[in-house]
Design an enzyme around this catalytic site. Structure first.
Site, mmCIF file in Angstrom:
data_model
loop_
_atom_site.group_PDB
_atom_site.id
_atom_site.type_symbol
_atom_site.label_atom_id
_atom_site.label_comp_id
_atom_site.label_asym_id
_atom_site.label_seq_id
_atom_site.Cartn_x
_atom_site.Cartn_y
_atom_site.Cartn_z
ATOM 1 C CD GLU A 147 17.838 -18.323 -0.545
ATOM 2 O OE1 GLU A 147 17.928 -17.287 -1.300
ATOM 3 O OE2 GLU A 147 18.336 -18.613 0.432
ATOM 4 C CD GLU A 156 18.941 -10.180 -4.220
ATOM 5 O OE1 GLU A 156 19.528 -9.754 -3.323
ATOM 6 O OE2 GLU A 156 19.520 -10.623 -5.160
#
Length: 285
Positions: A147, A156
């Protein structure tokens, strides 16, 4: 007195039956908002914090009570797979830094994630580390590695541009705050308004209005990852590592990103070797 009670019962049996049913319905349907519910012994505490006896309460995500098929959510003993170990004794600075050191030198995560923050978060949210196994630790860090690219990223990539994608307006209990984005943040790339809302409620943090806190406080960032794991992932771990992939990113399991699935499996295998534990079966989803 005994004769009077007996004649009353005989005269109004239907009334007493209705009264008993009404009381029972009230008991069954009574919502409890706290994390641990506090339900009666015959009732389940659902993943959303309500008491009941149907599959909605006792099935997937059940926290406590006579849950169906699995131990209560958040109280798994290492996902039901492997012997329990000390989290602090297993996730040593050497193990933690062996992952972080593989991130690029210019990564923001290198100045954010740390072993000290990890342990502080684990001490603050003890349900994550209680009765955890080496295999589950390996699984957790395998997903963290994928991730965040070896804990390189705090947020992100292009998160603000994707903010609208992570606002579920049907979750009216946790409305999206104007100008705020609920894109991925932290070790597990914690996302969606309802997760920020639920987790913030459990931690007594206003994460709906201030989701950016997750990217500003490394201890809080790890705690959100622990919360997500114990809430959505741990309950699937006894089905194998592949089930945890589906719990985190079902799109990958549907052919959306086979390369990512293979990377997760590779990291899991690597960390199992480092921790001296077998991977077991069902690695892929």
């Amino acid at each position: 007195m005994a004769n009077y009670a007996k004649s009353t019962t005989t005269k109004y049996p239907f009334f007493l039956l209705l009264t008993s049913l009404f009381v029972l319905i009230l008991i069954v349907s009574k919502p409890v908002s706290s994390q641990n519910c506090g339900c009666g012994s015959d009732f389940c505490c659902s993943q959303y914090g309500y008491c009941g006896q149907t599959n909605e309460y006792c099935g997937y995500g059940c926290r406590e009570g006579p849950c169906q098929g699995e131990e209560p959510l958040g109280r798994k003993t290492g996902g039901g797979v492997g012997d329990a170990v000390s989290l602090e004794g297993t996730v040593t600075p050497e193990f933690f830094n062996s992952i972080l050191s593989q991130a690029r030198d210019d990564c923001a995560g290198k100045g954010f994630y740390s072993h000290d923050a990890f342990i502080a978060a684990a001490n603050s949210y003890s349900v994550f580390g209680s009765s955890i196994s080496k295999r589950e630790i390996a699984a957790f860090f395998a997903h963290v590695t994928l991730e965040t690219d070896f804990m390189c990223y705090i947020e992100e990539i292009n998160g603000p541009a994707k903010a609208e994608n992570y606002c579920d307006r049907e979750k009216t209990d946790f409305p999206c705050a104007q100008g705020k984005g609920y894109y991925g943040r932290g070790p597990i790339q914690f996302s969606w308004n309802y997760n920020y809302g639920l987790c913030g409620r459990d931690f007594n943090e206003n994460l709906l209005d201030f989701p950016e806190k997750v990217a500003q406080d490394p201890v809080l960032a790890f705690k959100t990852a622990f919360w997500f794991w114990t809430t959505y992932v741990r309950g699937n771990f006894n089905q194998g590592f592949g089930a945890t992939i589906r719990a985190i990113n079902s799109r990958e399991c549907s052919g959306g990103d086979t390369a990512a699935v293979n990377k997760r499996i590779g990291y899991f295998r690597d960390y199992c070797v480092k921790l001296g534990v077998e991977t077991e079966d069902n690695l892929s989803c």
